[in-house]
Design a protein around this motif. Sequence first.
Motif, short mmCIF file in Angstrom:
data_model
loop_
_atom_site.label_atom_id
_atom_site.label_comp_id
_atom_site.label_asym_id
_atom_site.label_seq_id
_atom_site.Cartn_x
_atom_site.Cartn_y
_atom_site.Cartn_z
N ASP A 60 0.80 -1.21 -0.09
CA ASP A 60 0.07 0.10 -0.03
C ASP A 60 0.83 1.09 0.03
N ARG A 61 1.97 1.17 0.67
CA ARG A 61 2.92 2.32 0.63
C ARG A 61 3.70 2.58 -0.60
N ILE A 62 4.28 1.51 -1.20
CA ILE A 62 5.09 1.64 -2.22
C ILE A 62 4.71 1.30 -3.63
N HIS A 63 3.61 0.13 -3.55
CA HIS A 63 3.14 -0.36 -5.00
C HIS A 63 1.54 -0.57 -5.14
N ARG A 64 1.02 0.39 -4.59
CA ARG A 64 -0.69 0.13 -4.28
C ARG A 64 -1.28 -0.33 -5.79
#
Length: 119
Positions: free
Chosen positions: A12-16
């Motif tokens: 969710d933070r880097i590849h949502r």
Amino acid sequence: MERYERGLRILDRIHRDSYEKLKKELESIAPDFARIIAEFPYGEIYSRGVLDFKTRELITIAALTTLGCATSQLKSHIRGAVNAGCTKEEIIETIIQMSVYAGFPAAINALIAAREVLE
């Protein structure tokens, strides 16, 4: 389930966006594989505290550049690197460094992929 939840938080933070797209692409053929991706690479490996996300993404860009055949994944990790705090210059320099080990064709292809993502 703990690894899965931990992996989803990292994704969710880097590849949502790219994870959601991948999950939909795998839905009809191998829906469990999306869960495995969340659990193992992200819930188990990315969550280890030794390297930060920025470093992990640069290493992944280097590896995908050397493979030379994973353009979709390379683009996804370039987006992830930006989300993790990498600069355009750090991403480009990582790819240029790989020209020494993977060859100029692989580096050129990766730079073209980077241009598509970063511009």
